[in-house]
Design a protein around this motif. Sequence first.
Motif, PDB file in Angstrom:
ATOM      1  N   LYS A 226      36.722  39.596 -11.823  1.00 40.10           N
ATOM      2  CA  LYS A 226      36.055  38.343 -12.172  1.00 40.10           C
ATOM      3  C   LYS A 226      36.050  38.153 -13.682  1.00 40.10           C
ATOM      4  CE  LYS A 226      33.108  37.622  -8.174  1.00 40.10           C
ATOM      5  NZ  LYS A 226      33.040  38.961  -7.533  1.00 40.10           N
ATOM      6  N   LEU A 227      36.102  36.873 -14.056  1.00 34.78           N
ATOM      7  CA  LEU A 227      36.184  36.477 -15.454  1.00 34.78           C
ATOM      8  C   LEU A 227      35.142  35.388 -15.680  1.00 34.78           C
ATOM      9  CD1 LEU A 227      37.879  35.879 -18.160  1.00 34.78           C
ATOM     10  CD2 LEU A 227      39.272  34.388 -16.727  1.00 34.78           C
ATOM     11  N   VAL A 228      34.442  35.441 -16.820  1.00 35.47           N
ATOM     12  CA  VAL A 228      33.502  34.359 -17.143  1.00 35.47           C
ATOM     13  C   VAL A 228      33.915  33.754 -18.485  1.00 35.47           C
ATOM     14  CG1 VAL A 228      31.788  35.966 -18.144  1.00 35.47           C
ATOM     15  CG2 VAL A 228      31.061  33.687 -17.409  1.00 35.47           C
ATOM     16  N   THR A 229      33.847  32.419 -18.577  1.00 36.70           N
ATOM     17  CA  THR A 229      34.221  31.728 -19.811  1.00 36.70           C
ATOM     18  C   THR A 229      33.039  30.876 -20.276  1.00 36.70           C
ATOM     19  OG1 THR A 229      35.209  30.016 -18.394  1.00 36.70           O
ATOM     20  CG2 THR A 229      36.709  31.627 -19.356  1.00 36.70           C
ATOM     21  N   SER A 230      32.877  30.729 -21.595  1.00 37.75           N
ATOM     22  CA  SER A 230      31.778  29.920 -22.136  1.00 37.75           C
ATOM     23  C   SER A 230      32.335  28.843 -23.038  1.00 37.75           C
ATOM     24  CB  SER A 230      30.803  30.802 -22.914  1.00 37.75           C
ATOM     25  OG  SER A 230      31.261  31.039 -24.227  1.00 37.75           O
ATOM     26  N   SER A 231      31.679  27.682 -23.027  1.00 34.36           N
ATOM     27  CA  SER A 231      32.299  26.523 -23.676  1.00 34.36           C
ATOM     28  C   SER A 231      31.324  25.608 -24.409  1.00 34.36           C
ATOM     29  CB  SER A 231      33.050  25.731 -22.598  1.00 34.36           C
ATOM     30  OG  SER A 231      33.451  24.471 -23.052  1.00 34.36           O
ATOM     31  N   ASP A 232      31.938  24.773 -25.240  1.00 38.25           N
ATOM     32  CA  ASP A 232      31.243  23.685 -25.921  1.00 38.25           C
ATOM     33  C   ASP A 232      30.833  22.589 -24.918  1.00 38.25           C
ATOM     34  OD1 ASP A 232      30.504  22.137 -28.337  1.00 38.25           O
ATOM     35  OD2 ASP A 232      32.221  20.885 -27.818  1.00 38.25           O
ATOM     36  N   ASP A 233      31.375  22.637 -23.707  1.00 37.39           N
ATOM     37  CA  ASP A 233      30.959  21.645 -22.700  1.00 37.39           C
ATOM     38  C   ASP A 233      29.631  22.040 -22.040  1.00 37.39           C
ATOM     39  OD1 ASP A 233      31.508  23.567 -20.755  1.00 37.39           O
ATOM     40  OD2 ASP A 233      33.277  22.560 -19.947  1.00 37.39           O
ATOM     41  N   LEU A 234      28.964  23.077 -22.591  1.00 30.82           N
ATOM     42  CA  LEU A 234      27.629  23.540 -22.184  1.00 30.82           C
ATOM     43  C   LEU A 234      27.618  24.254 -20.833  1.00 30.82           C
ATOM     44  CD1 LEU A 234      25.465  20.438 -23.253  1.00 30.82           C
ATOM     45  CD2 LEU A 234      26.429  22.234 -24.691  1.00 30.82           C
ATOM     46  N   THR A 235      28.779  24.637 -20.340  1.00 29.32           N
ATOM     47  CA  THR A 235      28.811  25.363 -19.069  1.00 29.32           C
ATOM     48  C   THR A 235      29.440  26.747 -19.231  1.00 29.32           C
ATOM     49  OG1 THR A 235      31.025  24.702 -18.315  1.00 29.32           O
ATOM     50  CG2 THR A 235      29.234  23.171 -17.867  1.00 29.32           C
ATOM     51  N   LEU A 236      29.130  27.590 -18.230  1.00 34.80           N
ATOM     52  CA  LEU A 236      29.828  28.858 -18.046  1.00 34.80           C
ATOM     53  C   LEU A 236      30.619  28.700 -16.755  1.00 34.80           C
ATOM     54  CD1 LEU A 236      26.746  31.197 -18.584  1.00 34.80           C
ATOM     55  CD2 LEU A 236      28.668  31.048 -20.154  1.00 34.80           C
ATOM     56  N   LYS A 237      31.820  29.251 -16.733  1.00 36.90           N
ATOM     57  CA  LYS A 237      32.605  29.177 -15.498  1.00 36.90           C
ATOM     58  C   LYS A 237      33.038  30.574 -15.083  1.00 36.90           C
ATOM     59  CE  LYS A 237      34.237  24.422 -15.996  1.00 36.90           C
ATOM     60  NZ  LYS A 237      33.954  23.755 -14.708  1.00 36.90           N
ATOM     61  N   ILE A 238      33.011  30.795 -13.770  1.00 35.34           N
ATOM     62  CA  ILE A 238      33.408  32.097 -13.252  1.00 35.34           C
ATOM     63  C   ILE A 238      34.687  31.933 -12.449  1.00 35.34           C
ATOM     64  CG2 ILE A 238      32.660  34.064 -11.826  1.00 35.34           C
ATOM     65  CD1 ILE A 238      29.866  33.492 -12.911  1.00 35.34           C
ATOM     66  N   TRP A 239      35.600  32.856 -12.704  1.00 40.77           N
ATOM     67  CA  TRP A 239      36.936  32.814 -12.108  1.00 40.77           C
ATOM     68  C   TRP A 239      37.179  34.136 -11.403  1.00 40.77           C
ATOM     69  CZ3 TRP A 239      39.540  28.212 -13.581  1.00 40.77           C
ATOM     70  CH2 TRP A 239      38.943  27.509 -14.647  1.00 40.77           C
ATOM     71  N   GLU A 240      38.034  34.107 -10.389  1.00 44.36           N
ATOM     72  CA  GLU A 240      38.264  35.307  -9.589  1.00 44.36           C
ATOM     73  C   GLU A 240      39.757  35.469  -9.305  1.00 44.36           C
ATOM     74  OE1 GLU A 240      35.949  37.030  -5.722  1.00 44.36           O
ATOM     75  OE2 GLU A 240      36.773  35.007  -5.566  1.00 44.36           O
ATOM     76  N   ALA A 241      40.205  36.727  -9.225  1.00 45.20           N
ATOM     77  CA  ALA A 241      41.610  36.992  -8.872  1.00 45.20           C
ATOM     78  C   ALA A 241      41.676  38.210  -7.961  1.00 45.20           C
ATOM     79  CB  ALA A 241      42.436  37.223 -10.128  1.00 45.20           C
ATOM     80  N   ASP A 242      42.728  38.256  -7.171  1.00 45.78           N
ATOM     81  CA  ASP A 242      42.933  39.398  -6.275  1.00 45.78           C
ATOM     82  C   ASP A 242      43.595  40.517  -7.082  1.00 45.78           C
ATOM     83  OD1 ASP A 242      43.420  41.186  -4.297  1.00 45.78           O
ATOM     84  OD2 ASP A 242      44.535  39.801  -3.009  1.00 45.78           O
ATOM     85  N   ILE A 243      42.758  41.188  -7.870  1.00 44.24           N
ATOM     86  CA  ILE A 243      43.291  42.148  -8.826  1.00 44.24           C
ATOM     87  C   ILE A 243      43.824  43.405  -8.115  1.00 44.24           C
ATOM     88  CG2 ILE A 243      41.235  43.519  -9.456  1.00 44.24           C
ATOM     89  CD1 ILE A 243      43.500  41.660 -11.931  1.00 44.24           C
ATOM     90  N   VAL A 244      43.291  43.705  -6.936  1.00 45.48           N
ATOM     91  CA  VAL A 244      43.758  44.881  -6.177  1.00 45.48           C
ATOM     92  C   VAL A 244      45.224  44.696  -5.787  1.00 45.48           C
ATOM     93  CG1 VAL A 244      43.406  46.265  -4.089  1.00 45.48           C
ATOM     94  CG2 VAL A 244      41.433  45.374  -5.356  1.00 45.48           C
ATOM     95  N   ARG A 245      45.544  43.474  -5.353  1.00 46.60           N
ATOM     96  CA  ARG A 245      46.931  43.162  -4.986  1.00 46.60           C
ATOM     97  C   ARG A 245      47.846  43.327  -6.201  1.00 46.60           C
ATOM     98  NH1 ARG A 245      48.619  37.200  -3.623  1.00 46.60           N
ATOM     99  NH2 ARG A 245      49.824  37.433  -5.523  1.00 46.60           N
ATOM    100  N   ARG A 267      23.160  23.412 -25.997  1.00 43.43           N
ATOM    101  CA  ARG A 267      24.187  23.259 -27.028  1.00 43.43           C
ATOM    102  C   ARG A 267      25.301  24.290 -26.786  1.00 43.43           C
ATOM    103  NH1 ARG A 267      22.805  19.704 -30.948  1.00 43.43           N
ATOM    104  NH2 ARG A 267      24.170  20.548 -32.547  1.00 43.43           N
ATOM    105  N   THR A 268      26.339  24.202 -27.605  1.00 46.26           N
ATOM    106  CA  THR A 268      27.536  25.042 -27.449  1.00 46.26           C
ATOM    107  C   THR A 268      27.215  26.495 -27.094  1.00 46.26           C
ATOM    108  OG1 THR A 268      28.537  23.689 -29.161  1.00 46.26           O
ATOM    109  CG2 THR A 268      29.683  25.726 -28.598  1.00 46.26           C
ATOM    110  N   ILE A 269      27.909  27.035 -26.093  1.00 50.49           N
ATOM    111  CA  ILE A 269      27.733  28.450 -25.715  1.00 50.49           C
ATOM    112  C   ILE A 269      28.832  29.250 -26.424  1.00 50.49           C
ATOM    113  CG2 ILE A 269      27.375  30.073 -23.824  1.00 50.49           C
ATOM    114  CD1 ILE A 269      27.131  27.546 -21.972  1.00 50.49           C
ATOM    115  N   PHE A 270      28.418  29.988 -27.446  1.00 52.53           N
ATOM    116  CA  PHE A 270      29.401  30.683 -28.280  1.00 52.53           C
ATOM    117  C   PHE A 270      29.846  32.019 -27.702  1.00 52.53           C
ATOM    118  CE2 PHE A 270      27.363  28.082 -31.697  1.00 52.53           C
ATOM    119  CZ  PHE A 270      28.494  27.347 -32.009  1.00 52.53           C
ATOM    120  N   SER A 271      28.981  32.654 -26.922  1.00 53.02           N
ATOM    121  CA  SER A 271      29.317  34.008 -26.521  1.00 53.02           C
ATOM    122  C   SER A 271      28.860  34.300 -25.102  1.00 53.02           C
ATOM    123  CB  SER A 271      28.638  34.991 -27.490  1.00 53.02           C
ATOM    124  OG  SER A 271      28.943  36.324 -27.154  1.00 53.02           O
TER     125      SER A 271
END
Lengths: 351, 158
Positions: A226-245, A267-271
């Motif tokens: 799983k991966l999490v990203t933070s943005s100036d759009d004021l959201t955090l997004k979580i992403w997933e991949a089949d890393i075992v494969r 406001r902007t999520i820097f980290s």
Amino acid sequence: MELLDGNLELKEIQNLQGHTDRVWSIAWNPATAAADVPAVFASCSGDKTVRIWEASPSTRSWDCKAVLEETHTRTVRSCAWSPSGKLLATASFDATTAIWENVGGDFECVSTLEGHENEVKSVSWNASGSLLATCGRDRTVWIWEVMPGNEFECIEVLQGHTQDVKMVQWHPTMDILFSCSYDNTVKVWWSEDAEGDWSCVQTLGESSNGHSSTIWSLAFNAKGDKLVTSSDDLTLKIWEADIVRMQSGDGYAPWNHLCTLSGYHDRTIFSVHWSREGIIASGAADDAIRLFVESKDGLMNGPSYQLLLKKEKAHDMDVNSVQWFPGEKRLLASGSDDGAIKIWELETLPG
Amino acid sequence: MVSGLINANPVVYEKKERQVRSIATIPDEYAVEPIDQQEIFDHIRDIKDPEHPYSLEELKVITEDAIEVDNERSYVRVTFTPTVEHCSMATVIGLCLRVKLMRSLPSRYKMDIRVAPGTHATEAAVNKQLNDKERVAAALENPNLLDMVDECLAPSYG
């Protein structure tokens, strides 16, 4: 997770002063995660210096052990320890990346990586410590091979982002490189075979449920699926991949949008940073720190995440960096525009 | 006349009359006085335009009405109007406004600087750049740009 049932507090255990300008970034030394060694971290700042902080075994508080100065001539934007903890890489607006070695308690600049046209904004080591990545305002991502004798050879200059690249981060177990940018995308770079060329294998953009403004940071969970990203759009997004494969050699496994955490930061999520036990910490320009965990309730409609705790006024100004301690203790370090670094402990209150 | 200026003949407006605040109306000199629209305006009205010998007020690049202040939230938004739609000086003007307010307001203040909707050809790009603090920090480490900003700000410290 039993965390949700408890009464939690993010307790400030230390406020470290020393930097004379904003603190941009913090990095814990991964070699100091064990309980029997003093925990060490580095911080870098708009004051052009890097500071090394070490915990005193007796008092459990951190002291500044070294100030790395007079090497970078402009803001030091990012710092990263090699997996062995022996080398520290620092990326600066002066267009260089410096490599520092701890020689008997003194930090010596043993190499200077030149090549970016202007500001270098981020630096990251791969899991084995054999590769280093840098990125910057010139819209490029560079991959450097670590050679014997503190030599670094550029093996690839990756082009694809259309605006400055804010951060690079290697996957925690595999040689897959991630970059996020002012162009609102995350790009994934991979080389199918060890000798082959690196190329962009995926772009996570707005059309794939991605962010609608600058992406400032990204982080992985411990497992690396799983991966999490933070943005100036004021959201955090979580992403997933089949890393075992992918680990089984079955080719590239694409990352898919899992969920979006919105409505929390003003406001902007820097980290953003993911702890080894699964707690996501985020730091933003609203001066607050927030913690999120996966919620059990959401499993029927796929995983969802919920707010665990919100620390308003964590700093007097923007929070630029939040980093979990890699060891057993639930310690979090934060750095801010107010020039301070704070160490927090996540505690379960009785009752 | 051949001119290299972006806007060779800007319209110059009259300055707004200055309100002098009477000391006597302040009951307690240690009381925290809320920051209002007029105070923000006073900080930025005399900033010089990067390419003309006139102030931002005289060119109506900024007006008092274009300043929004929320004291409780320590928030300020300044909306400025470039003199021409393709003004390449818009980012410099925005940078001047940000730097002046950064230096004048208490550090707890959050600010957004933007061009007035519909007044600039690349409005979204200009706004994004002006509100990216990393880009602002990098710009202010550029000695030529900093000199330009300081020159524009000089009259505003009067």
